[in-house]
Design a protein around this motif. Structure first.
Motif, PDB file in Angstrom:
ATOM      1  N   SER A 102       1.095   7.166  -2.778  1.00 46.00           N
ATOM      2  CA  SER A 102       1.069   6.866  -4.119  1.00 46.00           C
ATOM      3  C   SER A 102      -0.141   5.797  -4.746  1.00 46.00           C
ATOM      4  CB  SER A 102       2.435   6.103  -4.506  1.00 46.00           C
ATOM      5  OG  SER A 102       2.317   4.639  -3.857  1.00 46.00           O
ATOM      6  N   LYS A 103      -0.718   6.173  -5.925  1.00 43.95           N
ATOM      7  CA  LYS A 103      -1.906   5.645  -6.346  1.00 43.95           C
ATOM      8  C   LYS A 103      -1.521   3.863  -6.981  1.00 43.95           C
ATOM      9  CE  LYS A 103      -3.308  10.034  -8.336  1.00 43.95           C
ATOM     10  NZ  LYS A 103      -3.737  10.705  -9.487  1.00 43.95           N
ATOM     11  N   PRO A 104      -2.307   3.210  -6.946  1.00 45.58           N
ATOM     12  CA  PRO A 104      -3.413   3.194  -6.282  1.00 45.58           C
ATOM     13  C   PRO A 104      -3.238   3.531  -4.643  1.00 45.58           C
ATOM     14  CG  PRO A 104      -3.332   1.180  -7.112  1.00 45.58           C
ATOM     15  CD  PRO A 104      -1.947   2.051  -7.547  1.00 45.58           C
ATOM     16  N   ILE A 105      -4.382   3.844  -4.050  1.00 47.28           N
ATOM     17  CA  ILE A 105      -4.115   4.100  -2.626  1.00 47.28           C
ATOM     18  C   ILE A 105      -4.331   2.876  -1.797  1.00 47.28           C
ATOM     19  CG2 ILE A 105      -4.962   5.611  -0.820  1.00 47.28           C
ATOM     20  CD1 ILE A 105      -5.372   7.917  -2.831  1.00 47.28           C
ATOM     21  N   ASN A 106      -3.419   2.699  -0.995  1.00 46.94           N
ATOM     22  CA  ASN A 106      -3.442   1.544  -0.067  1.00 46.94           C
ATOM     23  C   ASN A 106      -4.531   2.173   1.253  1.00 46.94           C
ATOM     24  OD1 ASN A 106      -2.606   0.319   2.475  1.00 46.94           O
ATOM     25  ND2 ASN A 106      -1.583  -0.970   1.031  1.00 46.94           N
ATOM     26  N   SER A 107      -5.651   1.433   1.543  1.00 51.21           N
ATOM     27  CA  SER A 107      -6.233   2.185   2.603  1.00 51.21           C
ATOM     28  C   SER A 107      -5.756   2.040   3.879  1.00 51.21           C
ATOM     29  CB  SER A 107      -7.496   1.213   2.727  1.00 51.21           C
ATOM     30  OG  SER A 107      -7.191  -0.388   3.123  1.00 51.21           O
ATOM     31  N   ARG A 108      -4.579   1.203   4.083  1.00 48.89           N
ATOM     32  CA  ARG A 108      -3.775   1.102   5.479  1.00 48.89           C
ATOM     33  C   ARG A 108      -3.148   2.718   5.498  1.00 48.89           C
ATOM     34  NH1 ARG A 108      -2.599  -4.865   5.470  1.00 48.89           N
ATOM     35  NH2 ARG A 108      -4.370  -5.822   6.461  1.00 48.89           N
ATOM     36  N   LYS A 109      -2.487   2.899   4.323  1.00 51.95           N
ATOM     37  CA  LYS A 109      -1.601   4.126   4.373  1.00 51.95           C
ATOM     38  C   LYS A 109      -2.552   5.486   4.453  1.00 51.95           C
ATOM     39  CE  LYS A 109       2.785   3.154   3.616  1.00 51.95           C
ATOM     40  NZ  LYS A 109       3.636   3.470   4.621  1.00 51.95           N
ATOM     41  N   LEU A 110      -3.647   5.469   3.623  1.00 49.96           N
ATOM     42  CA  LEU A 110      -4.780   6.364   3.963  1.00 49.96           C
ATOM     43  C   LEU A 110      -5.162   6.655   5.388  1.00 49.96           C
ATOM     44  CD1 LEU A 110      -6.467   8.752   2.773  1.00 49.96           C
ATOM     45  CD2 LEU A 110      -7.869   7.041   2.212  1.00 49.96           C
ATOM     46  N   GLU A 111      -5.375   5.471   6.101  1.00 47.24           N
ATOM     47  CA  GLU A 111      -5.735   5.618   7.568  1.00 47.24           C
ATOM     48  C   GLU A 111      -4.499   6.078   8.283  1.00 47.24           C
ATOM     49  OE1 GLU A 111      -7.173   1.790   9.230  1.00 47.24           O
ATOM     50  OE2 GLU A 111      -8.263   1.530   7.459  1.00 47.24           O
ATOM     51  N   GLU A 112      -3.431   5.914   8.067  1.00 49.16           N
ATOM     52  CA  GLU A 112      -2.173   6.304   8.415  1.00 49.16           C
ATOM     53  C   GLU A 112      -2.085   8.016   8.197  1.00 49.16           C
ATOM     54  OE1 GLU A 112       2.969   5.976   8.320  1.00 49.16           O
ATOM     55  OE2 GLU A 112       1.667   4.540   7.486  1.00 49.16           O
ATOM     56  N   ALA A 113      -2.352   8.392   7.045  1.00 51.12           N
ATOM     57  CA  ALA A 113      -2.345   9.678   7.026  1.00 51.12           C
ATOM     58  C   ALA A 113      -3.325  10.587   7.885  1.00 51.12           C
ATOM     59  CB  ALA A 113      -2.550  10.055   5.385  1.00 51.12           C
ATOM     60  N   LEU A 114      -4.613   9.886   7.802  1.00 58.45           N
ATOM     61  CA  LEU A 114      -5.850  10.346   8.440  1.00 58.45           C
ATOM     62  C   LEU A 114      -5.551  10.492   9.944  1.00 58.45           C
ATOM     63  CD1 LEU A 114      -8.777   8.915   7.027  1.00 58.45           C
ATOM     64  CD2 LEU A 114      -7.809  11.146   6.517  1.00 58.45           C
ATOM     65  N   GLU A 115      -4.680   9.439  10.399  1.00 53.36           N
ATOM     66  CA  GLU A 115      -4.290   9.604  12.104  1.00 53.36           C
ATOM     67  C   GLU A 115      -3.434  10.750  12.126  1.00 53.36           C
ATOM     68  OE1 GLU A 115      -5.320   7.905  14.703  1.00 53.36           O
ATOM     69  OE2 GLU A 115      -7.040   7.338  13.709  1.00 53.36           O
TER      70      GLU A 115
END
Length: 82
Positions: free
Chosen positions: A62-75
Protein backbone atom coordinates in the motif's frame (compact mmCIF):
# COMPACT_ATOMS: atom_id res chain seq x y z
CA UNK A 1 5.22 -8.12 -24.47
CA UNK A 2 5.30 -11.89 -24.85
CA UNK A 3 8.73 -11.67 -26.51
CA UNK A 4 10.46 -10.34 -23.39
CA UNK A 5 10.65 -12.08 -20.06
CA UNK A 6 10.24 -9.87 -17.03
CA UNK A 7 11.14 -10.95 -13.51
CA UNK A 8 8.91 -8.56 -11.59
CA UNK A 9 6.02 -6.19 -12.22
CA UNK A 10 4.95 -3.41 -9.87
CA UNK A 11 1.27 -3.40 -10.84
CA UNK A 12 -0.92 -0.43 -10.01
CA UNK A 13 -4.20 -1.93 -8.85
CA UNK A 14 -6.36 0.96 -10.09
CA UNK A 15 -5.66 1.78 -13.72
CA UNK A 16 -7.96 3.07 -16.47
CA UNK A 17 -9.35 0.71 -19.11
CA UNK A 18 -8.07 -2.53 -17.51
CA UNK A 19 -7.40 -2.43 -13.78
CA UNK A 20 -4.42 -4.17 -12.24
CA UNK A 21 -6.53 -7.06 -10.97
CA UNK A 22 -7.73 -7.91 -14.48
CA UNK A 23 -4.27 -7.32 -15.96
CA UNK A 24 -2.79 -9.73 -13.41
CA UNK A 25 -5.36 -12.41 -14.22
CA UNK A 26 -4.59 -11.98 -17.93
CA UNK A 27 -0.83 -12.20 -17.41
CA UNK A 28 -1.10 -15.28 -15.18
CA UNK A 29 -3.47 -16.99 -17.64
CA UNK A 30 -1.45 -16.33 -20.79
CA UNK A 31 2.22 -16.56 -19.84
CA UNK A 32 3.85 -19.92 -19.30
CA UNK A 33 6.30 -18.43 -16.81
CA UNK A 34 4.65 -15.26 -15.45
CA UNK A 35 6.67 -12.68 -13.52
CA UNK A 36 6.32 -12.02 -9.81
CA UNK A 37 3.56 -9.42 -9.55
CA UNK A 38 3.48 -6.88 -6.72
CA UNK A 39 0.19 -5.03 -6.42
CA UNK A 40 0.54 -1.37 -5.48
CA UNK A 41 -2.41 0.68 -4.25
CA UNK A 42 -3.41 3.50 -1.96
CA UNK A 43 -5.93 1.11 -0.41
CA UNK A 44 -4.53 -0.22 2.85
CA UNK A 45 -7.40 -2.39 4.06
CA UNK A 46 -6.83 -6.11 4.56
CA UNK A 47 -9.76 -6.88 2.23
CA UNK A 48 -8.00 -4.99 -0.58
CA UNK A 49 -4.88 -7.07 -0.06
CA UNK A 50 -6.95 -10.26 -0.04
CA UNK A 51 -8.67 -9.32 -3.32
CA UNK A 52 -5.30 -8.56 -4.92
CA UNK A 53 -3.77 -11.86 -3.82
CA UNK A 54 -6.87 -13.76 -4.97
CA UNK A 55 -6.51 -12.13 -8.41
CA UNK A 56 -3.07 -13.74 -8.71
CA UNK A 57 -0.78 -11.04 -7.37
CA UNK A 58 2.15 -12.46 -5.45
CA UNK A 59 2.56 -9.57 -3.00
CA UNK A 60 0.72 -6.37 -2.09
CA UNK A 61 2.07 -2.97 -1.10
CA UNK A 62 0.00 0.00 0.00
CA UNK A 63 1.13 3.55 -0.76
CA UNK A 64 3.15 5.27 0.48
CA UNK A 65 5.51 2.34 0.14
CA UNK A 66 7.47 1.20 3.17
CA UNK A 67 11.03 0.37 2.11
CA UNK A 68 11.16 -2.73 4.32
CA UNK A 69 8.00 -4.09 2.70
CA UNK A 70 9.44 -3.40 -0.73
CA UNK A 71 12.61 -5.26 0.26
CA UNK A 72 10.44 -8.17 1.44
CA UNK A 73 8.65 -8.23 -1.93
CA UNK A 74 11.97 -8.20 -3.79
CA UNK A 75 13.35 -11.01 -1.62
CA UNK A 76 10.26 -13.14 -2.25
CA UNK A 77 10.54 -12.48 -5.99
CA UNK A 78 14.24 -13.37 -5.92
CA UNK A 79 13.58 -16.64 -4.08
CA UNK A 80 10.81 -17.54 -6.53
CA UNK A 81 13.12 -16.93 -9.48
CA UNK A 82 15.89 -19.13 -8.06
Amino acid sequence: SKEKKYDLILMDVQMPVMDGLEATKEIKATLESPPFIVGVSANAYEKDKTIAIESGMDFYLSKPINSRKLEEALERARSQLS
